[in-house]
Enzyme design. Structure first.
Site, PDB file in Angstrom:
ATOM      1  N   ARG A  25       0.810  -1.224   0.000  1.00 48.54           N
ATOM      2  CA  ARG A  25       0.000   0.000   0.000  1.00 48.54           C
ATOM      3  C   ARG A  25       0.842   1.272   0.000  1.00 48.54           C
ATOM      4  O   ARG A  25       1.900   1.316   0.622  1.00 48.54           O
ATOM      5  CB  ARG A  25      -0.884   0.036   1.244  1.00 48.54           C
ATOM      6  N   GLY A  44      -0.800   5.035   9.977  1.00 47.08           N
ATOM      7  CA  GLY A  44      -0.274   3.720  10.388  1.00 47.08           C
ATOM      8  C   GLY A  44       1.138   3.791  10.944  1.00 47.08           C
ATOM      9  O   GLY A  44       1.856   4.777  10.734  1.00 47.08           O
ATOM     10  N   TYR A 107      -3.199 -10.676  -4.866  1.00 47.98           N
ATOM     11  CA  TYR A 107      -3.420 -10.203  -3.503  1.00 47.98           C
ATOM     12  C   TYR A 107      -4.441 -11.050  -2.754  1.00 47.98           C
ATOM     13  O   TYR A 107      -4.162 -11.594  -1.682  1.00 47.98           O
ATOM     14  CB  TYR A 107      -3.835  -8.724  -3.542  1.00 47.98           C
ATOM     15  N   ARG A 294      -9.323  -6.766  13.744  1.00 45.86           N
ATOM     16  CA  ARG A 294      -9.906  -6.960  12.415  1.00 45.86           C
ATOM     17  C   ARG A 294     -10.594  -8.312  12.395  1.00 45.86           C
ATOM     18  O   ARG A 294     -10.167  -9.238  13.094  1.00 45.86           O
ATOM     19  CB  ARG A 294      -8.775  -6.987  11.380  1.00 45.86           C
ATOM     20  N   LYS A 299      -7.374 -14.141  14.685  1.00 41.69           N
ATOM     21  CA  LYS A 299      -7.481 -13.301  15.878  1.00 41.69           C
ATOM     22  C   LYS A 299      -8.142 -14.022  17.069  1.00 41.69           C
ATOM     23  O   LYS A 299      -8.233 -13.469  18.164  1.00 41.69           O
ATOM     24  CB  LYS A 299      -8.231 -12.008  15.566  1.00 41.69           C
ATOM     25  N   VAL A 398      -2.082  -3.998  19.172  1.00 41.22           N
ATOM     26  CA  VAL A 398      -3.159  -3.540  20.052  1.00 41.22           C
ATOM     27  C   VAL A 398      -2.725  -3.660  21.519  1.00 41.22           C
ATOM     28  O   VAL A 398      -2.929  -2.739  22.316  1.00 41.22           O
ATOM     29  CB  VAL A 398      -4.447  -4.344  19.767  1.00 41.22           C
ATOM     30  N   LYS A 400       0.230  -3.516  22.798  1.00 39.90           N
ATOM     31  CA  LYS A 400       1.224  -2.496  23.159  1.00 39.90           C
ATOM     32  C   LYS A 400       0.543  -1.133  23.290  1.00 39.90           C
ATOM     33  O   LYS A 400       0.903  -0.330  24.157  1.00 39.90           O
ATOM     34  CB  LYS A 400       2.326  -2.450  22.103  1.00 39.90           C
ATOM     35  N   ASP A 519      47.185 -24.792   5.833  1.00 46.07           N
ATOM     36  CA  ASP A 519      46.133 -25.795   5.987  1.00 46.07           C
ATOM     37  C   ASP A 519      46.470 -26.931   5.004  1.00 46.07           C
ATOM     38  O   ASP A 519      47.209 -26.719   4.041  1.00 46.07           O
ATOM     39  CB  ASP A 519      44.792 -25.126   5.653  1.00 46.07           C
ATOM     40  N   ASP A 701      41.545 -22.873   3.092  1.00 48.04           N
ATOM     41  CA  ASP A 701      40.384 -22.782   2.194  1.00 48.04           C
ATOM     42  C   ASP A 701      39.060 -22.961   2.923  1.00 48.04           C
ATOM     43  O   ASP A 701      38.009 -22.636   2.403  1.00 48.04           O
ATOM     44  CB  ASP A 701      40.470 -23.858   1.117  1.00 48.04           C
TER      45      ASP A 701
HETATM   46  C1  GDG Z   1       0.201  -7.051  10.860  1.00 51.66           C
HETATM   47  C2  GDG Z   1       0.437  -8.346  11.628  1.00 51.66           C
HETATM   48  C3  GDG Z   1       1.821  -7.051  13.266  1.00 51.66           C
HETATM   49  C4  GDG Z   1      -7.475  -1.545  14.427  1.00 51.66           C
HETATM   50  N1  GDG Z   1      -8.761  -1.222  14.428  1.00 51.66           N
HETATM   51  C5  GDG Z   1      -8.840   0.120  14.536  1.00 51.66           C
HETATM   52  C6  GDG Z   1      -7.562   0.629  14.597  1.00 51.66           C
HETATM   53  N2  GDG Z   1      -6.734  -0.436  14.530  1.00 51.66           N
HETATM   54  C7  GDG Z   1      -5.274  -0.359  14.543  1.00 51.66           C
HETATM   55  C8  GDG Z   1      -4.726  -0.775  15.873  1.00 51.66           C
HETATM   56  C9  GDG Z   1      -3.327  -1.251  15.490  1.00 51.66           C
HETATM   57  C10 GDG Z   1      -3.522  -1.827  14.092  1.00 51.66           C
HETATM   58  O1  GDG Z   1      -4.734  -1.284  13.599  1.00 51.66           O
HETATM   59  C11 GDG Z   1      -3.634  -3.338  14.099  1.00 51.66           C
HETATM   60  O2  GDG Z   1      -2.337  -3.865  14.230  1.00 51.66           O
HETATM   61  P1  GDG Z   1      -2.024  -5.366  14.643  1.00 51.66           P
HETATM   62  O3  GDG Z   1      -0.590  -5.480  14.897  1.00 51.66           O
HETATM   63  O4  GDG Z   1      -2.804  -5.719  15.839  1.00 51.66           O
HETATM   64  O5  GDG Z   1      -2.504  -6.319  13.444  1.00 51.66           O
HETATM   65  P2  GDG Z   1      -2.437  -6.394  11.796  1.00 51.66           P
HETATM   66  O6  GDG Z   1      -3.185  -5.310  11.173  1.00 51.66           O
HETATM   67  O7  GDG Z   1      -2.911  -7.752  11.485  1.00 51.66           O
HETATM   68  O8  GDG Z   1      -0.889  -6.230  11.362  1.00 51.66           O
HETATM   69  C12 GDG Z   1       0.667  -8.028  13.100  1.00 51.66           C
HETATM   70  C13 GDG Z   1       1.635  -5.845  12.374  1.00 51.66           C
HETATM   71  O9  GDG Z   1       1.405  -6.235  11.010  1.00 51.66           O
HETATM   72  C14 GDG Z   1       2.842  -4.921  12.400  1.00 51.66           C
HETATM   73  O10 GDG Z   1       3.984  -5.560  11.953  1.00 51.66           O
HETATM   74  O11 GDG Z   1       1.857  -6.620  14.612  1.00 51.66           O
HETATM   75  O12 GDG Z   1       0.928  -9.210  13.812  1.00 51.66           O
HETATM   76  O13 GDG Z   1      -0.669  -9.225  11.475  1.00 51.66           O
HETATM   77  O14 GDG Z   1      -2.447  -0.182  15.411  1.00 51.66           O
HETATM   78  O15 GDG Z   1      -4.753   0.330  16.729  1.00 51.66           O
HETATM   79  N3  GDG Z   1      -7.301   1.944  14.747  1.00 51.66           N
HETATM   80  C15 GDG Z   1      -8.368   2.795  14.793  1.00 51.66           C
HETATM   81  N4  GDG Z   1      -9.633   2.349  14.684  1.00 51.66           N
HETATM   82  C16 GDG Z   1      -9.920   1.049  14.571  1.00 51.66           C
HETATM   83  O16 GDG Z   1     -11.068   0.685  14.470  1.00 51.66           O
HETATM   84  N5  GDG Z   1      -8.132   4.107  14.927  1.00 51.66           N
END
Ligand code: GDG
Length: 747
Positions: A25, A44, A107, A294, A299, A398, A400, A519, A701
């Site tokens: 993207r 992001g 994709y 998501r 999940k 999430v 973190k 050697d 070598d």
């Molecule tokens: C992939 C890997 C890895 C979600 N819903 C809303 C929203 N979010 C934001 C969260 C978080 C992000 O989206 C989701 O990140 P994750 O890491 O949990 O999962 P993936 O999207 O599957 O990402 C994953 C990541 O890449 C990074 O390398 O951690 O394991 O699968 O930031 O906050 N944000 C808002 N509204 C929402 O409804 N504002």
């Protein structure tokens, strides 16, 4: 001068070139408006992370101050974007147009219908379709073509994720000197899953990825799994985090991705967030449990519901006092499997609410929608418990974000052991996401946890995430890429020309007290199929004898003492056998065993090697005095034997406990196990220290000779025979050149 200078790691991070990101993207959504265009920048993690690398405010600018070039798929048509400038203050976008039918197979198909389920341990959901792979190759080529148009010398290219696994290799082929990083955001699966991919596909994928200089994963486990895939599919072993290819090295390491800690921490006092928090508190019950993800089978949403149901069943005292707010963000819901999952979630929520709820209380508040940032942080900062239970997740951000949002240090995180983040957040209540009893017990524990205990755990987790935030992550990755350049510099091959040979000869002549290390196999004698027949030629031996008249000559080998004694008994030379374990000094007839050798290990290793020899016709186990060697130079089926050797190394690595102090040498058609206490390097160094030599030369070598090249002083003339990357200062192309080289020195 065709010798490597004496390298020291003194290079500082320096500005090198532009940063080019390639990701599926683009960093913004492009919306055409009349003659103009609107660019809506994503908020992001990756976008803000890379911004920290460039520009005036950069914390550690290691790429040039130019805008970040970003190559990504545009869902606009080429005509729509014709003639428009797609850049804002930070990014310049270069859209890749992929025809709809190709994108569908690429994709939706290869990426999300095969790689995603396989990497998340859902092999039954994976669909193997030739058209998918073709489209995957085609799409990766389209990204490459765009990159090829814009690339400039000095650029650093950073390729993102599983949609672009073939790209690093494409770049390497056409632009061998460009620095390429690759980051894999989802779990890299264990080999048993990875091997399900058709042979050609898995080969293309692994080769594609190691086209990069640096490959990053979230955790050490994923790194291990990937290294095993490289070993099994391509036969390349690794030394620690490095894969040594014939003309370059690739580093594979873990970089646990993180978040913008301050953004979430500071949002706590943002008026909008405060409003959302108060709203939630007023509306909801005594205690709030929260989850957001998501819609995806990885999940663990259904299992989470079962866990919560078990909690309700066992804890009637909590009825009416707790609300579980479960937000599921719409995703891929035009696809059958996702639709099905959604209706199962709908039904399960309905059932639990009907079974346990009443007019005044609904146990689960379920929302199928996305949230604004303020709503999200509002919920994070007010929820007593965050219930994050993926059945597989590369990292999971999430959890973190929840921790970073808790400026008040209250709240309990329940986290799946299957999320990459679990490796870093040990203070969370770690659960098995498939075990509903485990989830139920943890919910109870979390709801009852005293505030002091919550604070204690939160404090540790918060300081860890604050320390290693997403900016530290990016900086770490880039520092490593620039360090690879220095590693390359150290290992680069410099082939000796007449001028270089002349220089060594001059130094030889100008010195008085010389020591020379040779050697045996591959250096003094050619490599042949039967090791017993590898005999040094008469001319070479004659030459060694001439050297021995004026210099201290050391034959240094992994061979046993009997073999070496027989060959060199008539020469006045030192002989070092079994990689430094046994030494016979010039003129003496006695062999001395290295004092740090302990014989306490062979009986546990030999049966493993024997078993591998039985299963691999032609392979033999050799018991030396201080080591065990599994030879497969004589195996009937070379390819099969190579695979067995890789398995053997893998098994030995897992089996050998550190207390045994054993080293596994993955050598030239031999796997050898010996004590770590000594090697050719320590043996050579010990000898050098016994005299005051003004000329030191070492030739070899094999991998084991590298220890010698590293341990000897910087002034030593170290010479690698062959073109493998080496710490030696110069190379000869092959063993046949050794005689002519030595003759010229002695000339
Ligand atoms: C992939 C890997 C890895 C979600 N819903 C809303 C929203 N979010 C934001 C969260 C978080 C992000 O989206 C989701 O990140 P994750 O890491 O949990 O999962 P993936 O999207 O599957 O990402 C994953 C990541 O890449 C990074 O390398 O951690 O394991 O699968 O930031 O906050 N944000 C808002 N509204 C929402 O409804 N504002």
């Amino acid at each position: 001068m065709d010798l490597k200078p004496f390298m020291k790691n003194t290079q500082e991070n320096k500005q090198i070139g532009r940063l080019v990101i390639v990701a599926y993207r683009l960093p913004f959504k492009i919306v055409r408006e009349g003659e103009g265009v609107n660019l809506f920048q994503n908020s992001g993690g990756l976008v803000s992370a890379v911004l920290s690398l460039v520009g005036d405010g950069a914390q550690n600018p290691i790429v040039s101050g130019d805008k970040i070039q970003w190559i990504g798929y545009a869902d606009n048509s080429p005509e729509e974007l014709e003639g428009l400038s797609l850049e804002n203050d930070s990014f310049k976008a270069h859209p890749v147009f992929i025809p709809d039918d190709v994108n569908e197979n690429y994709y939706e198909g290869f990426c999300n219908d095969l790689i995603w389920p396989l990497c998340h341990y859902f092999p039954t959901h994976a669909r193997f379709d030739d058209a998918y792979f073709q489209a995957y190759q085609q799409a990766n080529e389209l990204f490459f073509e765009k990159l090829d148009e814009i690339i400039q010398p000095g650029d650093i290219v950073w390729v993102q994720d599983y949609q672009l696994m073939l790209l690093p290799q494409m770049i390497r082929k056409k632009h061998p000197d460009v620095k390429v990083g690759f980051f894999f955001h989802i779990p890299f699966p264990s080999y048993e899953l990875f091997r399900m991919l058709p042979v050609q596909w898995r080969k293309a994928i692994v080769e594609g990825i190691i086209g990069a200089d640096l490959v990053g994963f979230h955790t050490n486990d994923y790194v291990e799994y990937f290294l095993k895939a490289v070993r099994m599919v391509l036969g390349h072993g690794n030394k620690l985090h490095y894969i040594n290819l014939s003309n370059r090295i690739v580093k594979i390491d873990s970089f646990p991705i993180s978040i913008d800690f301050n953004k979430f921490n500071d949002a706590y006092t943002d008026p909008e967030v405060v409003k959302e928090r108060e709203l939630a508190r007023d509306m909801l019950k005594e205690k709030i449990i929260f989850s957001v993800d998501r819609l995806d089978y990885s999940k663990g949403i259904l299992h989470r519901l079962y866990g919560f149901e078990r909690f309700l069943e066992e804890n009637p005292n909590w009825h009416g006092r707790v609300a579980f707010v479960m937000v599921v963000v719409p995703s891929r819901d035009t696809i059958d499997r996702y639709q099905q999952m959604k209706s199962e979630i709908d039904q399960t929520v309905g059932r639990i609410n009907a079974d346990y709820g009443n007019i005044n209380w609904q146990p689960i508040i379920y929302q199928y929608r996305s949230m604004t940032f303020a709503e999200l942080v509002g919920m994070y900062s007010t929820s007593d418990v965050a219930l994050i239970t993926p059945v597989r997740d590369g990292m999971n951000l999430v959890c973190k974000e929840y921790v970073a949002s808790r400026q008040d240090k209250h709240g309990v995180l329940i986290l799946s052991e299957m999320a990459g983040a679990a490796a870093e957040l040990g203070e969370a209540l770690i659960i098995n996401p498939l075990d509903k009893q485990n989830i139920a017990d943890s919910i109870k524990l979390a709801l009852d946890m005293p505030i002091e205990e919550q604070e204690k755990r939160m404090k540790v987790m918060r300081s860890r995430i604050r320390e290693y935030d997403v900016f530290a992550w990016t900086n770490d990755f880039f520092t490593q890429i620039t360090m690879i350049e220095q590693e390359h510099e150290k290992l680069k091959q410099v082939f000796l020309t007449d001028q270089g040979i002349g220089e060594i000869r001059d130094a030889y002549r100008a010195s008085k007290n010389r020591i020379l290390f040779f050697d045996y196999d591959g250096t003094l004698a050619p490599i042949v199929a039967d090791p017993a027949k590898a005999i040094v030629s008469r001319e070479v031996k004659q030459l060694i004898s001439t050297f021995a008249e004026s210099d201290t000559v050391v034959i240094i080998s992994g061979r046993d003492r009997h073999f070496l004694s027989e060959l060199f008994l008539d020469l006045p030379v030192h002989i070092i056998a079994e990689h430094g374990a046994l030494i016979k000094a010039k003129g003496s007839s006695e062999w001395v065993l290295n004092e740090s050798y302990e014989e306490n290990w062979k009986e546990s290793i030999q049966p493993i090697m024997d078993l591998y020899a039985k299963r691999c016709p032609g392979a033999v186990v050799e018991e030396k005095e201080t080591s065990l060697a599994w030879h497969y130079r004589t195996a009937e089926d070379r390819e099969y034997a190579t695979r067995r050797a890789q398995e053997l190394v893998w098994q030995l690595k897992n089996y050998i406990q550190p207390e045994l102090n054993l080293q596994i040498i993955d050598g030239n058609k031999v796997v050898e196990v010996k004590k770590t206490a000594f090697n050719k390097g320590t043996a050579a160094k010990d000898l050098v220290e016994t005299g005051s030599y003004d000329f030191i030369m070492a030739m070899g070598d094999d991998k084991t000779d590298e220890d010698m090249f590293i341990e000897l002083p910087d002034t030593a003339y170290t010479i690698k025979v062959g073109d493998m990357l080496s710490a030696a200062r110069a190379h000869l192309r092959s063993q046949e050149e050794v005689f002519s080289f030595l003759s010229k020195i002695k000339d």
